[in-house]
Design a protein around this motif. Structure first.
Motif, PDB file in Angstrom:
ATOM      1  N   ALA A  23       0.952  -0.910   0.372  1.00  0.00           N
ATOM      2  CA  ALA A  23       0.117   0.177   0.219  1.00  0.00           C
ATOM      3  C   ALA A  23       1.052   1.484   0.243  1.00  0.00           C
ATOM      4  O   ALA A  23       2.082   1.060   0.973  1.00  0.00           O
ATOM      5  CB  ALA A  23      -1.069   0.359   1.109  1.00  0.00           C
ATOM      6  N   PRO A  24       0.565   2.000  -0.290  1.00  0.00           N
ATOM      7  CA  PRO A  24       1.094   3.157  -0.262  1.00  0.00           C
ATOM      8  C   PRO A  24       1.645   3.398   0.708  1.00  0.00           C
ATOM      9  O   PRO A  24       0.763   3.707   2.553  1.00  0.00           O
ATOM     10  CB  PRO A  24      -0.137   4.303  -1.067  1.00  0.00           C
ATOM     11  CG  PRO A  24      -1.170   3.765  -0.452  1.00  0.00           C
ATOM     12  CD  PRO A  24      -0.980   2.109  -1.148  1.00  0.00           C
ATOM     13  N   ALA A  25       2.671   4.881   1.330  1.00  0.00           N
ATOM     14  CA  ALA A  25       3.583   4.772   2.537  1.00  0.00           C
ATOM     15  C   ALA A  25       2.398   5.389   2.792  1.00  0.00           C
ATOM     16  O   ALA A  25       1.840   6.713   2.617  1.00  0.00           O
ATOM     17  CB  ALA A  25       4.386   5.866   2.423  1.00  0.00           C
ATOM     18  N   GLY A  26       1.927   5.050   4.506  1.00  0.00           N
ATOM     19  CA  GLY A  26       1.384   6.312   5.407  1.00  0.00           C
ATOM     20  C   GLY A  26       2.621   7.407   6.335  1.00  0.00           C
ATOM     21  O   GLY A  26       3.819   8.090   5.602  1.00  0.00           O
ATOM     22  N   PRO A  27       2.162   7.550   7.430  1.00  0.00           N
ATOM     23  CA  PRO A  27       2.039   8.078   8.481  1.00  0.00           C
ATOM     24  C   PRO A  27       3.505   7.755   8.960  1.00  0.00           C
ATOM     25  O   PRO A  27       2.997   6.352   9.469  1.00  0.00           O
ATOM     26  CB  PRO A  27       1.569   9.529   9.274  1.00  0.00           C
ATOM     27  CG  PRO A  27       0.312   7.776   9.037  1.00  0.00           C
ATOM     28  CD  PRO A  27       0.492   7.436   7.478  1.00  0.00           C
ATOM     29  N   PRO A  28       4.597   8.109   9.154  1.00  0.00           N
ATOM     30  CA  PRO A  28       5.881   7.350   9.735  1.00  0.00           C
ATOM     31  C   PRO A  28       4.820   6.815  11.355  1.00  0.00           C
ATOM     32  O   PRO A  28       4.589   7.407  11.705  1.00  0.00           O
ATOM     33  CB  PRO A  28       6.793   8.704  10.002  1.00  0.00           C
ATOM     34  CG  PRO A  28       5.951   9.906  10.138  1.00  0.00           C
ATOM     35  CD  PRO A  28       4.657   9.350   8.996  1.00  0.00           C
ATOM     36  N   PRO A  29       6.172   5.728  11.848  1.00  0.00           N
ATOM     37  CA  PRO A  29       5.383   5.201  13.132  1.00  0.00           C
ATOM     38  C   PRO A  29       5.342   6.280  14.382  1.00  0.00           C
ATOM     39  O   PRO A  29       4.403   5.989  14.735  1.00  0.00           O
ATOM     40  CB  PRO A  29       6.610   4.771  12.869  1.00  0.00           C
ATOM     41  CG  PRO A  29       7.546   4.333  12.294  1.00  0.00           C
ATOM     42  CD  PRO A  29       7.525   5.034  11.258  1.00  0.00           C
ATOM     43  N   ALA A  30       5.982   7.913  13.952  1.00  0.00           N
ATOM     44  CA  ALA A  30       6.162   8.734  15.188  1.00  0.00           C
ATOM     45  C   ALA A  30       4.965   8.959  15.313  1.00  0.00           C
ATOM     46  O   ALA A  30       3.956   9.684  16.366  1.00  0.00           O
ATOM     47  CB  ALA A  30       7.223   9.289  15.460  1.00  0.00           C
ATOM     48  N   GLU A  31       4.353   9.439  14.433  1.00  0.00           N
ATOM     49  CA  GLU A  31       2.666   9.754  13.588  1.00  0.00           C
ATOM     50  C   GLU A  31       1.396   8.444  14.458  1.00  0.00           C
ATOM     51  O   GLU A  31       0.087   9.067  14.141  1.00  0.00           O
ATOM     52  CB  GLU A  31       2.562  10.105  12.057  1.00  0.00           C
ATOM     53  CG  GLU A  31       3.607  11.660  12.168  1.00  0.00           C
ATOM     54  CD  GLU A  31       3.449  12.373  10.651  1.00  0.00           C
ATOM     55  OE1 GLU A  31       4.363  12.928  10.798  1.00  0.00           O
ATOM     56  OE2 GLU A  31       2.450  11.893  10.523  1.00  0.00           O
ATOM     57  N   LEU A  32       1.443   7.137  14.077  1.00  0.00           N
ATOM     58  CA  LEU A  32       0.501   6.466  14.270  1.00  0.00           C
ATOM     59  C   LEU A  32      -0.120   6.859  15.897  1.00  0.00           C
ATOM     60  O   LEU A  32       0.568   7.268  16.785  1.00  0.00           O
ATOM     61  CB  LEU A  32       1.512   5.524  14.558  1.00  0.00           C
ATOM     62  CG  LEU A  32       1.538   4.705  12.905  1.00  0.00           C
ATOM     63  CD1 LEU A  32       2.372   3.045  12.923  1.00  0.00           C
ATOM     64  CD2 LEU A  32       0.547   4.663  12.161  1.00  0.00           C
ATOM     65  N   SER A  33      -1.523   7.027  16.072  1.00  0.00           N
ATOM     66  CA  SER A  33      -2.182   6.697  16.899  1.00  0.00           C
ATOM     67  C   SER A  33      -3.621   5.916  17.333  1.00  0.00           C
ATOM     68  O   SER A  33      -3.598   5.819  15.887  1.00  0.00           O
ATOM     69  CB  SER A  33      -2.610   8.290  17.475  1.00  0.00           C
ATOM     70  OG  SER A  33      -3.363   8.321  15.827  1.00  0.00           O
ATOM     71  N   PRO A  34      -4.306   5.365  18.058  1.00  0.00           N
ATOM     72  CA  PRO A  34      -4.414   4.370  18.173  1.00  0.00           C
ATOM     73  C   PRO A  34      -6.066   4.289  17.958  1.00  0.00           C
ATOM     74  O   PRO A  34      -6.553   5.687  16.985  1.00  0.00           O
ATOM     75  CB  PRO A  34      -4.908   3.972  19.471  1.00  0.00           C
ATOM     76  CG  PRO A  34      -4.171   5.107  20.195  1.00  0.00           C
ATOM     77  CD  PRO A  34      -3.169   5.820  19.311  1.00  0.00           C
ATOM     78  N   GLY A  35      -6.674   3.950  16.534  1.00  0.00           N
ATOM     79  CA  GLY A  35      -7.622   3.708  14.850  1.00  0.00           C
ATOM     80  C   GLY A  35      -7.248   3.915  14.468  1.00  0.00           C
ATOM     81  O   GLY A  35      -7.921   4.002  13.332  1.00  0.00           O
ATOM     82  N   ASP A  36      -5.689   3.932  13.591  1.00  0.00           N
ATOM     83  CA  ASP A  36      -5.043   4.228  12.471  1.00  0.00           C
ATOM     84  C   ASP A  36      -5.515   3.099  12.098  1.00  0.00           C
ATOM     85  O   ASP A  36      -4.980   1.497  12.660  1.00  0.00           O
ATOM     86  CB  ASP A  36      -3.394   5.053  12.588  1.00  0.00           C
ATOM     87  CG  ASP A  36      -3.653   6.609  12.644  1.00  0.00           C
ATOM     88  OD1 ASP A  36      -2.467   6.624  12.879  1.00  0.00           O
ATOM     89  OD2 ASP A  36      -4.299   7.110  12.620  1.00  0.00           O
ATOM     90  N   ALA A  37      -5.273   3.050  10.649  1.00  0.00           N
ATOM     91  CA  ALA A  37      -5.226   1.884  10.268  1.00  0.00           C
ATOM     92  C   ALA A  37      -3.896   1.526   9.496  1.00  0.00           C
ATOM     93  O   ALA A  37      -3.377   1.911   8.786  1.00  0.00           O
ATOM     94  CB  ALA A  37      -6.407   2.197   8.641  1.00  0.00           C
ATOM     95  N   VAL A  38      -3.404   0.508   9.321  1.00  0.00           N
ATOM     96  CA  VAL A  38      -2.103   0.216   8.755  1.00  0.00           C
ATOM     97  C   VAL A  38      -2.493  -1.587   8.036  1.00  0.00           C
ATOM     98  O   VAL A  38      -2.535  -2.319   7.932  1.00  0.00           O
ATOM     99  CB  VAL A  38      -0.973  -0.011  10.314  1.00  0.00           C
ATOM    100  CG1 VAL A  38      -1.042   1.120  10.854  1.00  0.00           C
ATOM    101  CG2 VAL A  38      -1.649  -1.213  11.284  1.00  0.00           C
ATOM    102  N   ARG A  39      -1.222  -1.731   7.592  1.00  0.00           N
ATOM    103  CA  ARG A  39      -1.025  -2.418   6.671  1.00  0.00           C
ATOM    104  C   ARG A  39       0.612  -3.716   7.267  1.00  0.00           C
ATOM    105  O   ARG A  39       1.343  -2.616   7.782  1.00  0.00           O
ATOM    106  CB  ARG A  39      -0.543  -2.887   5.870  1.00  0.00           C
ATOM    107  CG  ARG A  39      -0.496  -4.262   4.455  1.00  0.00           C
ATOM    108  CD  ARG A  39      -0.773  -4.024   3.269  1.00  0.00           C
ATOM    109  NE  ARG A  39      -1.455  -3.379   3.034  1.00  0.00           N
ATOM    110  CZ  ARG A  39      -3.047  -4.319   1.993  1.00  0.00           C
ATOM    111  NH1 ARG A  39      -2.574  -5.613   2.758  1.00  0.00           N
ATOM    112  NH2 ARG A  39      -3.689  -3.618   1.350  1.00  0.00           N
ATOM    113  N   VAL A  40       0.230  -4.593   7.841  1.00  0.00           N
ATOM    114  CA  VAL A  40       1.017  -5.448   8.991  1.00  0.00           C
ATOM    115  C   VAL A  40       1.549  -6.336   7.970  1.00  0.00           C
ATOM    116  O   VAL A  40       1.709  -6.876   6.727  1.00  0.00           O
ATOM    117  CB  VAL A  40       0.898  -6.839   9.405  1.00  0.00           C
ATOM    118  CG1 VAL A  40       1.885  -7.890  10.173  1.00  0.00           C
ATOM    119  CG2 VAL A  40      -0.176  -5.572  10.703  1.00  0.00           C
TER     120      VAL A  40
END
Length: 790
Positions: free
Chosen positions: A622-639
């Protein structure tokens, strides 16, 4: 009473032997267990322990040594050897015992486990196969000689049955018919002296047959009618022939058995030896015993040794370390009465006897108990009215006998040596005896209240000292090596509720120096007890930490397995989807080839494009999303490693993130995540609470309370438990909560007397893994709960 018998009685050795007998599997084994022979050399002890280890190896693998079917047939074998003819039941018992012996030998020879010692002990078990099989065939299921093996018996038995049936038929016709008229007293057939008869009126009996008796009134005569006399005679002759034939067969079988008396007796002895090995293993398991290191240097180094008789009685025994060796051959035990001195003394003696009997010793692995011969003890009172001996004189007689047998290899235990006479002279005599025993090469352990003997270690390096500990005015039954114990006579008397005025007067009678010394010793013992308590707590905390680390490692391994399972499932789904697409495309292409059509070609092209897009969706990141420091509960990510879309649950320490995939939560590394721009998961609806919960669950508040709902998984119910076992359960629960995703734990202790609640709350501040704790609020269950955060 002889010295050795007195020693065994003083050490309660009969209790141990009775426990050993209960683990025997045969009557002869139980009898042998009550009279075991003591081993005289370390090699024999090593062989006995090797056999015990082999029995445990078999039983740990689910097998059981089949010795229980071996009966004690020694008397029957002896009678056979002397020419007696046995009864069928006795011969059957010998036959079944021979079968059991064969089975035992075969089991040990064919077992998969390595059993050299048990096989060596079973070597004398030799059974003549021909005789064993003959005895097995010779009797039927009812225990009678078999007609299949002896057809002539069948012929005779059938002839007897036929004759008796004919007799009954004739007599039945007589009692039912009118031939005898009113001469019949009644219409039935009975038996007298082995012959069938009918009841005839006494005044009409003449000329009807043979009279075999009369009724008590004399009015009825039991007559054998003349019509059946010859039939009875024929039946009697057939029965005599049957008896002669059975006696001939039984006599022959008995003589055959008698010829094998010696090898069968040796086989029985070997089976009893194997049964004793099983009994030793069973008792050792019951005691939690191990095979100690056994030498011939006069060393005892018990680690966590426990009194076996107390353990057999179900008492929770305090384990202790006890030692004697060539450098310190003498041990002086001191401390208060009822504090455990005599128990420690007996523990040493019983350990030595257990080794000589080949029984595992209740102690920790790595302990050493050398072979001691003899083992002698003077424990308890020996007063004789008949011999005109006082208590002191009786002890002197025992000490004289002890000195006569003391020497290298001897183990001597003396309880309150020198007591019962003037204290100064008794102490001097006791010291002299101890020095003489140690000079002889013996190992010696004593209990005493004499100050002179407590100080012996300071003037003679051959003696070690130990004391039984006190805590809060009560004995802990723990032996402290290197310490001298105060007798605490006043403290013990106070605990046993002696009147306070008497105690006050007794303390006043002590001079100031004695009172100060007693107080200092008591304070020192209390401080030692506190240090031991702190050490135990530290060990428990270390164990809890180790448990938590193991739980975490197990959880990580489980998560790794779950990740692998998810990957495998996704791969399998993808392959199935691609196969379905392939099948669909092949069908469209085949249809297009059979019937070229523009619209069908367009549909086929659309399907091909869908399949390509489907493949890219699984393979293209998937297209790159926010860097890890910007992650917060509820964000959608791909493992990345799973190729799965996930929701961020929370950020963890050490570049770890907890995510949710469907209903499953797992921890993943930050560098294994790819952001999905602008996508968020909708917050889940709050869970519905149970309708009629009698105890409200804890709720989060803005006052800084530990967050979380109380559920069964994060609640420990201590109601009904004792305080001591509850603290152990709390430590285990804290470790489990710390290793889980809850982090907040609830302890339900109830109100009751308040002792359990106070113990829990006093313990929590000292628990290493607890960050904070508090009583639960009224809306959280009230003071019946304590809440902690791990």
């Amino acid at each position: 009473m002889q010295l050795y018998d007195r020693t065994l009685a003083a050490l309660d050795w009969a209790v141990v032997l009775e426990g050993l007998a209960r683990h025997a599997r045969t009557l002869r084994g139980a009898d042998a267990a009550r009279r075991p022979a003591f081993h005289q050399d370390p090699e024999a002890v090593a062989a006995a322990y090797a056999a015990v280890a082999e029995v445990r190896l078999l039983e740990d693998g689910g097998s059981r040594v089949p010795v229980g079917a071996v009966s004690d047939v020694r008397d029957e074998l002896l009678r056979c050897s002397r020419g007696a003819t046995l009864e069928p039941s006795e011969l059957r018992s010998i036959g079944s015992t021979m079968q059991a012996l064969r089975h035992l030998r075969h089991f040990l020879e064919e077992a998969d486990a390595d059993l050299p010692e048990l096989r060596r002990r079973a070597l004398p078990i030799t059974v003549d196969a021909e005789l064993c099989d003959l005895l097995g065939r010779s009797f039927d299921d009812e225990g009678n000689l078999s007609e299949r093996e002896y057809p002539e018996l069948g012929e005779l038995r059938r002839r007897i049955l036929s004759l008796r049936a004919r007799i009954r038929t004739v007599l039945d016709e007589l009692v039912r018919g009118d031939i005898l008229g009113d001469a019949l007293q009644d219409r039935y057939v009975t038996e007298r002296d082995g012959r069938f008869v009918i009841p005839i009126r006494a005044d009409r009996r003449k000329g009807l047959g043979i009279v075999h008796g009369r009724s008590q009134s004399g009015e009825t005569a039991f007559v054998e009618p003349a019509a059946v006399v010859e039939l009875h005679n024929d039946a009697s002759e057939a029965e005599a022939a049957l008896h002669r034939e059975e006696s001939r067969i039984l006599g022959g079988l008995s003589r055959m058995v008698g010829r094998f008396h010696d090898p069968l007796q040796a086989a029985l002895d070997a089976a009893t030896d194997v049964d004793l090995c099983c009994a030793r293993a069973g008792l050792g398991k019951q005691l939690g015993g191990v095979a100690p290191i056994v030498g011939a240097d006069g060393v005892i180094a018990l680690q966590q040794g426990r009194h076996p008789v107390l353990a057999l009685r179900g008492i929770d025994v305090v384990p202790n370390d006890l030692s004697l060796d060539g450098r310190r051959p003498g041990l002086v035990l001191s401390g208060p009465n009822t504090g455990g001195k005599t128990v420690a003394l007996k523990t040493l003696g019983l350990a030595a006897l257990l080794v000589r009997a080949g029984i595992p010793v209740p102690c920790a692995p790595g302990s050493r108990v050398d072979l001691f011969v003899p083992v002698v003890a003077d424990v308890g009172d020996w007063q004789s009215v008949e011999g005109d001996l006082s208590t002191f004189s009786g002890h002197v007689e025992v000490l004289k006998a002890v000195l006569a047998v003391a020497g290298p290899g001897a183990l001597v235990m003396l309880d309150e040596v020198g007591m019962g006479t003037d204290p100064a002279q008794g102490a001097a005599l006791a010291r002299s005896i101890l020095e003489a025993l140690v000079d002889s090469g013996a190992r010696v352990a004593i209990t005493t209240h004499y100050t002179e003997l407590k100080a012996l270690a300071s003037v003679d390096p051959r003696f070690a000292v130990a004391s039984v500990a006190m805590a809060e005015g009560r004995p802990t039954y723990e032996v402290v090596m290197g310490a001298v114990g105060e007798s605490h006579a006043l403290a013990i008397a106070r605990r046993l509720a002696l009147p306070e005025p008497v105690l006050t007067r007794a303390r006043a009678l002590l001079d100031a120096a004695q009172r100060d010394m007693s107080d200092l010793v008591l304070q020192l013992e209390e401080e030692r007890g506190e240090l031991r308590r702190l050490r135990r707590e530290a060990e428990q905390a270390r164990a809890a930490l180790h448990t938590r680390e193991q739980a975490l490692a197990h959880k990580e391994a489980k998560l790794a397995e779950q990740r692998a399972a998810v990957r495998d499932q996704e791969s399998e789904r993808f392959r199935a989807r691609m196969k379905a697409r392939e099948h669909e495309l092949k069908g469209l292409i085949a249809a297009l080839q059979a019937n070229p059509d523009l619209r069908l070609a367009g549909r086929t092209l659309d399907k091909v494009r869908e399949a390509i897009d489907d493949t890219r969706a699984d393979e293209t990141p998937a297209p790159a999303g926010p860097p890890p420091a910007e992650l917060s509960p509820g964000d959608a990510v791909r493992v990345r490693s799973l190729s799965r879309k996930a929701e961020v649950v929370r950020l963890l320490k050490g570049d770890q993130v907890e995510v949710r995939i469907g209903t499953m939560k797992m921890k993943v590394a930050l560098d294994d995540l790819e952001g999905l721009r602008g996508e968020r998961f909708a917050p889940p609806a709050p869970p519905a609470l149970p309708a009629a919960d009698p105890e409200p669950a804890a709720k989060a508040s803005s006052s800084g309370k530990a967050q979380g709902l109380r559920v069964d998984a994060n609640t420990l119910d201590l109601r009904g438990h004792r305080v001591d076992e509850s603290i152990e359960l709390v430590d285990r629960f804290i470790a489990e909560i710390g290793a889980s995703s809850f982090k907040v734990g609830w302890i339900l202790h109830g109100h009751g007397t308040g002792a359990l609640k106070q113990a829990v709350r006093a313990h929590l501040p000292h628990a290493l893994s607890v960050r904070s704790w508090r009583p639960a609020d009224a809306d959280e269950g009230g003071d019946a709960f304590t809440v902690f955060e791990a």
